[in-house]
Design an enzyme around this catalytic site. Structure first.
Site, mmCIF file in Angstrom:
data_model
loop_
_atom_site.group_PDB
_atom_site.id
_atom_site.type_symbol
_atom_site.label_atom_id
_atom_site.label_comp_id
_atom_site.label_asym_id
_atom_site.label_seq_id
_atom_site.Cartn_x
_atom_site.Cartn_y
_atom_site.Cartn_z
ATOM 1 N N ASP A 1 0.852 -1.198 0.000
ATOM 2 C CA ASP A 1 0.000 0.000 0.000
ATOM 3 C C ASP A 1 0.881 1.239 0.000
ATOM 4 O O ASP A 1 2.103 1.151 0.064
ATOM 5 C CB ASP A 1 -0.900 -0.004 1.250
ATOM 6 C CG ASP A 1 -0.081 -0.030 2.535
ATOM 7 O OD1 ASP A 1 0.317 1.052 3.004
ATOM 8 O OD2 ASP A 1 0.189 -1.133 3.051
ATOM 9 N N ASP B 1 0.624 3.678 2.410
ATOM 10 C CA ASP B 1 0.413 4.291 3.713
ATOM 11 C C ASP B 1 -0.741 5.293 3.582
ATOM 12 O O ASP B 1 -1.709 5.009 2.883
ATOM 13 C CB ASP B 1 1.713 4.924 4.228
ATOM 14 C CG ASP B 1 1.717 5.075 5.750
ATOM 15 O OD1 ASP B 1 1.450 4.069 6.433
ATOM 16 O OD2 ASP B 1 1.977 6.178 6.244
#
Length: 295
Positions: free
Chosen positions: A210, A212
């Protein structure tokens, strides 16, 4: 010349390697308590392998409750020479996209609730972690991952946070824009520090899941998104591990970077002043230097 034994600390699924011979789960007792789980041992292309599920099978340990000292001691006790850490991480860089691997070479340690050293009162030691990962082992991981078709980024700074919550937006921006970090995770420390104290070559492979919370187009971190990306990353991680025996070989020369001699000048407590109980607990981790005869 010694024999190579590869230790892999990773998540569920990474240890399900096709072709692993004589596979068996072993219980390893340590003076630091029980490891996260049993350790799966076997051989791959003639090289001994040991897999340790960092959070335990079924994911029973949070990042803060992982028994890091016991995990490293157990691997060293089994004869592991080279440790590869495989972990899910968030990315602070556009070009380090979900599904990519980053070969970590630096850390900023923001953890605060974990025991970070095998040493202490009664036997004091200071090792250098200026370069906390092994360049030789890291290069092998990068080559193995690329051969598996993974996009690999050589080098990256890992922000180790305590967790278990994900970052606030302000923290994410601080780590990315001010501190210049590349990835963020919750398990890289104190694992890397303990591996250095145990004189183990250590490489860290961050599997990006991802962005963040800083990325304007992706929003906050979502666990379902992470799990979906992790499924694909587990396949890539297994393929990487399968290629490591051929790259590292069965025979192992001393580490050219001195990882396996990190304690040569690290122990400061005089032999006569050392706590016998602590010295006994350090038998696997530091026995090479603590059991030397004086003179």
């Amino acid at each position: 010349m010694s024999k190579t034994m590869i230790g892999v600390i990773g998540g569920s699924g990474v240890y399900e390697i096709d072709g692993l011979k004589d596979a068996a789960w072993q219980t390893v007792e340590t003076p630091w308590g029980a490891p996260s789980d049993q350790i799966l041992t076997g051989t791959l292309e003639g090289v001994s392998i040991a897999f340790l599920p960092r959070h335990g099978r079924g994911h029973t340990h949070s990042p803060s409750t992982i028994p890091y000292s016991a995990n490293i001691d157990a691997l060293k006790r089994l004869g592991v020479t080279d440790v590869i850490s495989v972990s899910a991480c968030g990315s602070f860089r556009h070009e380090m996209a979900p599904g990519d691997f980053v070969i970590v070479d630096q850390y900023i340690d923001r953890t605060f609730a974990r025991e970070k050293s095998f040493f202490g009162a009664g036997c004091v030691a200071h090792v250098s972690v200026a370069h906390p990962t092994c360049p030789r082992l890291s290069a092998a991981c990068a080559d193995a991952a690329r051969a598996s078709g993974v996009t690999v980024h050589d080098g990256g700074t890992y922000l180790a946070m305590e967790g278990p919550q994900f970052s606030t937006l302000a923290e994410s921006r601080l780590y990315r824009e001010v501190w210049g970090c590349d990835v963020i995770g919750m398990t890289g420390m104190p694992e890397a520090k303990l591996a250095r104290e145990a004189e183990l070559c250590y490489a860290s492979v961050a599997m990006i899941t991802d962005y963040d919370s800083w990325h304007p187009d992706h929003g906050e971190v979502d666990v379902t998104q992470i799990i979906a990306t992790l499924t694909g990353n587990a396949d890539k991680g297994r393929n990487m591990v399968r290629r490591l025996p051929a790259l590292l070989g069965t025979d192992r020369a001393p580490c050219p970077h001195g990882c396996d001699r990190a304690l040569d000048f690290a122990v400061l407590t005089a032999p006569g002043s050392r706590d016998p109980e602590l010295v006994a607990r350090l038998d696997a981790v530091a026995g090479r230097v603590l059991n030397k005869m004086p003179g």
